[in-house]
Each structure stands twice: as structure tokens, then as C-alpha cells.
Design a protein around this motif. Structure first.
Motif, PDB file in Angstrom:
ATOM      1  N   VAL A   1       0.722  -1.254  -0.087  1.00 31.59           N
ATOM      2  CA  VAL A   1       0.005   0.050   0.001  1.00 31.59           C
ATOM      3  C   VAL A   1       0.927   1.119  -0.037  1.00 31.59           C
ATOM      4  CG1 VAL A   1      -1.770   1.146   1.374  1.00 31.59           C
ATOM      5  CG2 VAL A   1      -1.530  -1.214   1.266  1.00 31.59           C
ATOM      6  N   LYS A   2       0.646   2.130  -1.095  1.00 27.46           N
ATOM      7  CA  LYS A   2       1.583   3.205  -1.193  1.00 27.46           C
ATOM      8  C   LYS A   2       0.753   4.510  -1.775  1.00 27.46           C
ATOM      9  CE  LYS A   2       5.478   1.274  -0.588  1.00 27.46           C
ATOM     10  NZ  LYS A   2       5.793   0.996   0.731  1.00 27.46           N
ATOM     11  N   ASN A   3       1.288   5.737  -1.454  1.00 29.34           N
ATOM     12  CA  ASN A   3       0.832   6.957  -2.295  1.00 29.34           C
ATOM     13  C   ASN A   3       1.970   7.361  -2.913  1.00 29.34           C
ATOM     14  OD1 ASN A   3      -0.120   9.218  -2.984  1.00 29.34           O
ATOM     15  ND2 ASN A   3      -0.197  10.123  -1.166  1.00 29.34           N
ATOM     16  N   LEU A   4       1.848   7.085  -4.278  1.00 27.99           N
ATOM     17  CA  LEU A   4       2.635   7.431  -5.184  1.00 27.99           C
ATOM     18  C   LEU A   4       2.394   8.942  -6.022  1.00 27.99           C
ATOM     19  CD1 LEU A   4       3.250   3.882  -6.937  1.00 27.99           C
ATOM     20  CD2 LEU A   4       4.791   5.118  -5.120  1.00 27.99           C
ATOM     21  N   ASP A   5       1.383   9.328  -5.549  1.00 25.86           N
ATOM     22  CA  ASP A   5       1.069  10.678  -6.298  1.00 25.86           C
ATOM     23  C   ASP A   5       0.872  11.818  -5.086  1.00 25.86           C
ATOM     24  OD1 ASP A   5       0.000   9.597  -8.795  1.00 25.86           O
ATOM     25  OD2 ASP A   5      -1.067   8.329  -7.673  1.00 25.86           O
ATOM     26  N   GLU A   6       0.762  13.040  -5.683  1.00 28.02           N
ATOM     27  CA  GLU A   6       1.128  14.434  -5.102  1.00 28.02           C
ATOM     28  C   GLU A   6       0.167  14.522  -3.850  1.00 28.02           C
ATOM     29  OE1 GLU A   6       3.642  16.791  -3.721  1.00 28.02           O
ATOM     30  OE2 GLU A   6       4.261  15.934  -5.549  1.00 28.02           O
ATOM     31  N   PRO A   7      -1.207  14.499  -4.215  1.00 29.42           N
ATOM     32  CA  PRO A   7      -2.324  14.851  -3.114  1.00 29.42           C
ATOM     33  C   PRO A   7      -2.242  13.815  -2.023  1.00 29.42           C
ATOM     34  CG  PRO A   7      -3.446  14.584  -5.437  1.00 29.42           C
ATOM     35  CD  PRO A   7      -1.820  14.129  -5.462  1.00 29.42           C
ATOM     36  N   VAL A   8      -2.769  14.417  -0.805  1.00 27.69           N
ATOM     37  CA  VAL A   8      -2.670  13.370   0.295  1.00 27.69           C
ATOM     38  C   VAL A   8      -3.597  12.066   0.095  1.00 27.69           C
ATOM     39  CG1 VAL A   8      -3.197  13.401   2.662  1.00 27.69           C
ATOM     40  CG2 VAL A   8      -2.094  15.226   1.709  1.00 27.69           C
ATOM     41  N   LEU A   9      -3.170  11.119   0.523  1.00 32.69           N
ATOM     42  CA  LEU A   9      -4.013   9.693   0.368  1.00 32.69           C
ATOM     43  C   LEU A   9      -4.609   9.563   1.980  1.00 32.69           C
ATOM     44  CD1 LEU A   9      -5.194   7.140  -0.755  1.00 32.69           C
ATOM     45  CD2 LEU A   9      -2.922   5.950  -0.282  1.00 32.69           C
ATOM     46  N   GLU A  10      -5.889   9.310   2.072  1.00 27.97           N
ATOM     47  CA  GLU A  10      -6.665   9.004   3.307  1.00 27.97           C
ATOM     48  C   GLU A  10      -7.416   7.708   3.036  1.00 27.97           C
ATOM     49  OE1 GLU A  10      -9.441  10.878   6.568  1.00 27.97           O
ATOM     50  OE2 GLU A  10      -9.119  12.053   4.712  1.00 27.97           O
ATOM     51  N   LEU A  11      -7.329   6.847   3.748  1.00 25.30           N
ATOM     52  CA  LEU A  11      -8.102   5.503   3.744  1.00 25.30           C
ATOM     53  C   LEU A  11      -8.662   5.323   5.063  1.00 25.30           C
ATOM     54  CD1 LEU A  11      -4.924   3.240   2.593  1.00 25.30           C
ATOM     55  CD2 LEU A  11      -6.725   4.298   0.983  1.00 25.30           C
ATOM     56  N   ILE A  12      -9.686   4.546   4.963  1.00 23.81           N
ATOM     57  CA  ILE A  12     -10.338   3.849   5.974  1.00 23.81           C
ATOM     58  C   ILE A  12     -10.421   2.222   5.858  1.00 23.81           C
ATOM     59  CG2 ILE A  12     -12.613   3.395   7.250  1.00 23.81           C
ATOM     60  CD1 ILE A  12     -11.566   6.304   7.941  1.00 23.81           C
ATOM     61  N   VAL A  13      -9.802   1.739   6.731  1.00 26.39           N
ATOM     62  CA  VAL A  13      -9.587   0.153   6.586  1.00 26.39           C
ATOM     63  C   VAL A  13     -10.322  -0.615   7.701  1.00 26.39           C
ATOM     64  CG1 VAL A  13      -8.119  -1.609   6.704  1.00 26.39           C
ATOM     65  CG2 VAL A  13      -7.330   0.305   5.597  1.00 26.39           C
ATOM     66  N   VAL A  14     -11.210  -1.349   7.201  1.00 29.93           N
ATOM     67  CA  VAL A  14     -12.141  -2.285   8.110  1.00 29.93           C
ATOM     68  C   VAL A  14     -11.708  -3.543   7.859  1.00 29.93           C
ATOM     69  CG1 VAL A  14     -14.479  -2.977   8.744  1.00 29.93           C
ATOM     70  CG2 VAL A  14     -13.944  -0.781   8.168  1.00 29.93           C
ATOM     71  N   LYS A  15     -11.197  -4.440   8.836  1.00 29.28           N
ATOM     72  CA  LYS A  15     -10.990  -5.930   8.904  1.00 29.28           C
ATOM     73  C   LYS A  15     -12.002  -6.671   9.610  1.00 29.28           C
ATOM     74  CE  LYS A  15      -5.810  -5.099   9.198  1.00 29.28           C
ATOM     75  NZ  LYS A  15      -4.453  -5.721   9.654  1.00 29.28           N
ATOM     76  N   ALA A  16     -12.667  -7.158   9.005  1.00 29.84           N
ATOM     77  CA  ALA A  16     -13.911  -8.291   9.543  1.00 29.84           C
ATOM     78  C   ALA A  16     -13.736  -9.632   8.770  1.00 29.84           C
ATOM     79  CB  ALA A  16     -15.116  -7.619   9.119  1.00 29.84           C
ATOM     80  N   PRO A  17     -13.881 -10.572   9.595  1.00 33.14           N
ATOM     81  CA  PRO A  17     -14.033 -10.639  11.012  1.00 33.14           C
ATOM     82  C   PRO A  17     -12.774  -9.954  11.639  1.00 33.14           C
ATOM     83  CG  PRO A  17     -13.745 -12.869  10.179  1.00 33.14           C
ATOM     84  CD  PRO A  17     -13.982 -12.129   9.352  1.00 33.14           C
ATOM     85  N   ALA A  18     -12.663  -9.487  13.029  1.00 31.22           N
ATOM     86  CA  ALA A  18     -11.403  -9.073  13.627  1.00 31.22           C
ATOM     87  C   ALA A  18     -10.179 -10.201  13.426  1.00 31.22           C
ATOM     88  CB  ALA A  18     -11.698  -8.560  14.920  1.00 31.22           C
ATOM     89  N   PRO A  19      -9.194  -9.744  13.353  1.00 30.04           N
ATOM     90  CA  PRO A  19      -8.077 -10.609  12.968  1.00 30.04           C
ATOM     91  C   PRO A  19      -7.910 -11.204  14.692  1.00 30.04           C
ATOM     92  CG  PRO A  19      -7.282  -8.604  12.252  1.00 30.04           C
ATOM     93  CD  PRO A  19      -8.734  -8.536  12.754  1.00 30.04           C
ATOM     94  N   VAL A  20      -7.366 -12.483  14.554  1.00 28.18           N
ATOM     95  CA  VAL A  20      -7.057 -13.435  15.848  1.00 28.18           C
ATOM     96  C   VAL A  20      -5.596 -13.514  15.987  1.00 28.18           C
ATOM     97  CG1 VAL A  20      -9.509 -14.417  15.962  1.00 28.18           C
ATOM     98  CG2 VAL A  20      -7.594 -15.755  14.733  1.00 28.18           C
ATOM     99  N   LYS A  21      -4.956 -13.257  14.832  1.00 26.67           N
ATOM    100  CA  LYS A  21      -3.436 -13.426  14.979  1.00 26.67           C
ATOM    101  C   LYS A  21      -2.862 -12.154  15.685  1.00 26.67           C
ATOM    102  CE  LYS A  21      -3.430 -15.515  10.407  1.00 26.67           C
ATOM    103  NZ  LYS A  21      -3.065 -15.337   9.128  1.00 26.67           N
TER     104      LYS A  21
END
Length: 104
Positions: A84-104
Motif C-alpha cells: 500500500v503506497k501513495n505514489l501521487d502528490e495529493p494526500v491519500l486518506e484511507l479507512i480500513v475495516v478488517k472483518a472478522p477481527a483478526p485473531v493473529k
């Protein structure tokens, strides 16, 4: 009060905020400037990634890097190699949801 309230940053500085991490879901807010991102890793759950602003550059498993604009939601299966990278000039903003919740 029945609801729980969480806050996320609203600036342009790099951020990886683990907003909610409980037995049901992990909810993560990320902000990356050009050239920033995450270390290459494998997803430890099903990942639902929303591009809030900017342009996401992401390589999955052995695929070439694909770019996704704001308003895009990606569903990434568990055990997928992610770059996962931002290779461009504008700021990158993400929301990441992990479901089901990881057990590791």
C-alpha cells in the motif's frame, strides 16, 4: 450514553490510527503523503479499504500496482500480499475495516 464515540485525525500528517479494535472488527484510519505507505505485508483478515481522498497505489500478490481514486472501496481477501503506497502528490486518506477481527 449508549453509543461509544471515537475521533480520527483531520490533518495531512502521516497517520495510522487504530480507532476500533475489538472482537468484532478492526477499524483503522490512515493518512499518507507522497512516497509514504505501509510495509509490505499479508492481510490477516478480510480487508475492506475505502479511499476517502487522494489516489491509492496498491500491489496485491504478484499483480502490478493498480491505482484507485477517492470513492473506491476495495475488498481484499485474507492472506493476500499487500503493498500500500501513495505514489501521487495529493494526500491519500484511507479507512480500513478488517472483518472478522483478526485473531493473529
Amino acid at each position: 450514553m449508549i453509543e461509544q464515540i471515537y475521533k480520527i485525525s483531520t490533518g495531512n500528517e502521516k497517520a495510522v490510527e487504530k480507532v476500533i479494535q475489538d472482537d468484532n472488527v478492526h477499524y483503522i484510519h490512515m493518512v499518507f503523503n507522497k512516497g509514504e505507505g505501509l510495509p509490505e505485508h499479508f492481510s490477516n483478515s478480510n480487508v475492506y479499504m475505502t479511499v476517502v481522498r487522494g489516489m491509492l497505489s496498491i500491489g496485491l500478490d504478484d499483480q502490478e500496482i493498480h491505482k484507485y481514486e477517492a470513492g473506491t472501496v476495495l475488498k481484499i481477501p485474507v492472506d493476500t500480499k499487500m503493498n500500500v503506497k501513495n505514489l501521487d502528490e495529493p494526500v491519500l486518506e484511507l479507512i480500513v475495516v478488517k472483518a472478522p477481527a483478526p485473531v493473529k
